[in-house]
Enzyme design. Structure first.
Site, mmCIF file in Angstrom:
data_model
loop_
_atom_site.group_PDB
_atom_site.id
_atom_site.type_symbol
_atom_site.label_atom_id
_atom_site.label_comp_id
_atom_site.label_asym_id
_atom_site.label_seq_id
_atom_site.Cartn_x
_atom_site.Cartn_y
_atom_site.Cartn_z
ATOM 1 C CG ASN A 1 32.238 50.608 1.245
ATOM 2 O OD1 ASN A 1 31.779 51.269 2.162
ATOM 3 N ND2 ASN A 1 32.975 49.533 1.448
ATOM 4 N NE ARG B 1 30.357 48.125 3.094
ATOM 5 C CZ ARG B 1 30.545 47.012 2.406
ATOM 6 N NH1 ARG B 1 29.745 46.689 1.426
ATOM 7 N NH2 ARG B 1 31.538 46.214 2.694
#
Length: 110
Positions: A57, A39
């Site tokens: 996520n 990320r």
């Protein structure tokens, strides 16, 4: 994907203030993409490209991504996701394009 004919006749922006080539990429990334800095590296890459959006996520181990910006730069992000340059091991990226909505001020990781 919606296709835009190009700049407005005066070369400016659309009535809502966005450039006419702005698109939204909605993607779901599968593979080993959690717990590997995915990320944050994606957020950095999106920042380099001047994109807005978010990455997060999901409970099934995949990562959800929404990015908005100029068509060519959004496609650069998608190419990067598929290139092996992204952290972890990307097995596949399911994606779609649509018109940008202009809902993001920057690119964030959630």
């Amino acid at each position: 994907m919606a296709h835009h004919a190009g700049p407005t006749p005066d070369g400016g922006t659309s009535p809502d203030g966005r450039s006419p080539d702005q698109v939204r990429l909605s993607a779901r990334v599968f593979g080993v993409v959690q717990g590997v800095g995915f990320r944050y590296r994606t957020m950095g890459k999106a920042g380099e490209l001047g994109l807005t959006g978010e990455v997060q996520n999901l409970a099934d181990g995949s990562v959800d991504l929404v990015a908005e910006g100029p068509d060519a730069r959004v496609r650069q992000l998608l190419d990067w996701l598929n290139s092996g340059g992204a952290p972890g091991r990307v097995e596949r990226v399911e994606h779609s394009f649509s018109d940008a909505e202009g809902t993001f001020g920057d690119f964030t990781a959630r």
